[in-house]
Design a protein around this motif. Structure first.
Motif, short mmCIF file in Angstrom:
data_model
loop_
_atom_site.label_atom_id
_atom_site.label_comp_id
_atom_site.label_asym_id
_atom_site.label_seq_id
_atom_site.Cartn_x
_atom_site.Cartn_y
_atom_site.Cartn_z
N GLU A 16 39.14 -9.53 -14.95
CA GLU A 16 38.05 -8.93 -14.20
C GLU A 16 38.43 -8.73 -12.74
O GLU A 16 38.12 -7.70 -12.14
CB GLU A 16 36.81 -9.83 -14.30
N CYS A 17 39.12 -9.70 -12.16
CA CYS A 17 39.49 -9.61 -10.75
C CYS A 17 40.49 -8.49 -10.51
O CYS A 17 40.46 -7.83 -9.47
CB CYS A 17 40.08 -10.94 -10.27
N THR A 18 41.40 -8.28 -11.48
CA THR A 18 42.40 -7.24 -11.29
C THR A 18 41.80 -5.84 -11.35
O THR A 18 42.42 -4.88 -10.91
CB THR A 18 43.51 -7.36 -12.35
N GLN A 19 40.59 -5.71 -11.90
CA GLN A 19 39.95 -4.40 -12.01
C GLN A 19 39.05 -4.09 -10.83
O GLN A 19 38.44 -3.04 -10.79
CB GLN A 19 39.14 -4.34 -13.32
N VAL A 20 38.94 -5.00 -9.88
CA VAL A 20 38.10 -4.80 -8.71
C VAL A 20 38.99 -4.52 -7.50
O VAL A 20 39.93 -5.27 -7.21
CB VAL A 20 37.21 -6.04 -8.44
N PHE A 21 38.68 -3.42 -6.81
CA PHE A 21 39.44 -3.06 -5.61
C PHE A 21 38.70 -3.62 -4.39
O PHE A 21 37.61 -3.16 -4.05
CB PHE A 21 39.57 -1.54 -5.51
N HIS A 22 39.28 -4.61 -3.75
CA HIS A 22 38.60 -5.33 -2.69
C HIS A 22 38.87 -4.75 -1.29
O HIS A 22 38.29 -5.24 -0.32
CB HIS A 22 39.03 -6.80 -2.69
N LEU A 23 39.71 -3.74 -1.19
CA LEU A 23 40.11 -3.25 0.13
C LEU A 23 39.47 -1.90 0.46
O LEU A 23 39.93 -1.21 1.37
CB LEU A 23 41.64 -3.12 0.19
N PHE A 24 38.44 -1.51 -0.27
CA PHE A 24 37.83 -0.21 -0.05
C PHE A 24 37.31 -0.07 1.38
O PHE A 24 37.47 0.97 2.01
CB PHE A 24 36.68 0.01 -1.03
#
Length: 290
Positions: A16-24
């Protein structure tokens, strides 16, 4: 004693974490604006209904003075809900329209691309009363912004007269053209929707050509156009067409500027994904045999 497999939980969390882009939020603002623009929906069918604020499906009772408001079941564009930045960008295109004094507008509408649809409904929003109710309630400046409208075949009478049997408030084809031009002064396209039995219009609903042409409907429309042009040569008629409503009638086309591939999804799968899957399967079989 129950034994919990913690490795499965860790694996699920990691996936799940790898599918979230946190730097948008750290992207350049110009790039973020482009991403928000790509996330906007295409031209929408915005279905209209009119009802009292607390009675959505039934005709108001005698003496009921609750205000009648115009609403829509069409989904609101997602960008209007995400964050302040996405909402501000979306509001450059979408406006809250179709309010009635003193009620504010409640429907998000993109005047240049969206289509205002008068579909079959029951009660106060029935096909034979919906158009009249709407144009009598809504502010003229809001109606003037609409470029495209669609009207269900059920709103129109085929007899040429407004008798009780055919609905006291139904319009003839000629009246439909004249009334659309009268109230929607900037109308460019008028769509007649044939045989619409869909009670809910999803976000991916679009107008498509019917598989079987409704030649009776087409002939009546052409007769009305000829009659109006003969009586009022200066009358500027909108472009008219007969369509049905469908969801995802065609396979989506990949955008080359975004995905690096331009073509149908089936072709993409056959030429790129399928060979890769076949290679992976061959590699797996060889590893198993070894």
């Amino acid at each position: 004693m129950a034994v919990h497999n913690s490795s499965n939980k860790i694996s699920a969390v990691t996936t799940e974490c790898t599918q979230v882009f946190h730097l948008f939020a750290k992207l350049p603002i110009e790039l973020r604006f482009k991403i928000w623009a790509y996330n906007l929906p295409g031209p929408r069918i915005v279905e209209i209904k009119c009802s009292t604020e607390s009675a959505q499906t039934s005709q108001p009772q005698q003496g009921d003075r609750r205000p009648v408001v115009c609403t829509s079941t069409s989904p609101i564009p997602t960008n209007l809900h995400v964050c302040r930045e996405s909402r501000n960008e979306a509001l450059k295109k979408y406006r809250l329209l179709f309010g009635s004094s003193p009620q504010p507008g409640r429907i998000f509408f993109e005047p240049l691309r969206d289509t205002l649809y008068f579909g079959p409904r029951r009660g106060i929003a029935a096909a034979e009363t919906l158009f009249h109710t709407f144009v009598s309630l809504v502010r003229q400046e809001d109606l003037g912004q609409v470029r495209r409208i669609a009207i269900s075949e059920g709103l129109i009478t085929y007899t040429g007269s407004n008798n009780r049997r055919d609905g006291a408030n139904k319009l003839t084809f000629k009246q439909t053209l004249c009334q659309a031009h009268r109230y929607f002064v900037n109308i460019e396209h008028l769509t007649f929707v044939s045989d619409d039995r869909n009670p809910v219009y999803s976000s991916d609903a679009v107008f498509v050509e019917p598989r079987v042409r409704n030649r009776i409907l087409e002939r009546r429309i052409q007769e009305a156009i000829d009659a109006v042009e003969g009586q009022q040569p200066q009358f500027k008629l909108p472009l008219c067409s007969v369509r049905v409503i469908a969801a995802e009638p065609n396979r989506p086309t990949y955008d080359q500027s975004v995905l690096g591939y331009n073509g149908k999804r089936a072709v993409f799968f056959r030429e790129f994904q399928l060979p890769r899957i076949q290679r992976n399967m061959a590699h797996l079989r060889s590893a198993t045999c070894a």
